[in-house]
Motif scaffolding. Sequence first.
Motif: not given
Length: 340
Positions: A116-117, A119-124, A140-145, A307-310
């Motif tokens: 999160q620090n 600023y990674v946009d998403g996880f696989i 909680g991080l609100n990062i798509p995965f 990437i569509d989610l992001i």
Amino acid sequence: MERKSVTIRDVAREAGVSVATVSRYLNNSGYIGKASEEKIKKVMELLDYKPNEIARGLAKKKTNSIALIIPDIKNPFFPELVVAIEDVAKSKGYSLILVNAEHEELQNNTFWRTFQNRYVDGFIIASFQFSDKMRDELKGLNIPFVKIDRAADGDSYNSIEVDNYMGAKLATEHLIEIGCKKIAHVSGLPISKPVIERMNGFVDTIRPHYPDKEILTYEGDFSLESGMKVTKQILKEHQDVDGIFLGNDLMALGSLKQLQLLKKKVPEDIAIIGFDGIQLTQMVEPEITTIQQPIYEIGVMATTNLIDLIENKSTELMKMVLDVQLVKRGSTIGFRGNKE
């Protein structure tokens, strides 16, 4: 003499505009007069100014980067997966961060906060069982995965998996069809759905064919070394085993190596089959029969959907289950066994 790097302030000064105006131009945000826009563009070309993409990303809290989290970079399955993910990511303007992490690390809040620090946009995520704790942390991080492979759990939340149960049935049925009379299965650690489904597929297929025989299941850890170790144990405890279905190709490679050390002929004496479809199974003698996953397709689908989610082009993924196929090769073709 080292050339001094050009800064945004230099561009603003030469163009006769404020730093804020140059910033709006670079980030395509806010109104800029046509004349100012042309001045900034010409000065940037004249000074050969290249904006710091990392700094820009941090300022926008978006870096066009995705992280792939895997459990074992030594397993050839994952480098093959990386090729597909990186191909799609690059084509869409994203960079890939590769993270090799153990199951225990993923349970640590600090692990996720680090991304999160940055600023990674998403996880696989491909590492082991995807726990409720991990899911809550990511929400909680609100990062798509997107979850794949060992992390795929078959629910309706961002999961892409293959039909592991059917793959195990195909593998076991093939060993039965070629004439194997006593078949053992070597699974991975039973902490993820794919491992459990492959074991269930084996057991459910064996039981009707040999209702009065002991069902032989052993536990490995998906490594080549465990394939060697468990194969040696199987033959020590059951010298008449003539077929082995291993839960992944890397263990199958280990099993082949161990059988050759024990002077067992593959496939004449013992037939073996793996699961994954990695290229390395074609680089040994005999080539190893396997249940082939669509590795490249998994990577493409996971990256495209992430990437569509992001980019807010879609909402949650529905459950996706891809087919597998039996690829017959030399480690089973030519089995002779005990002719009764």
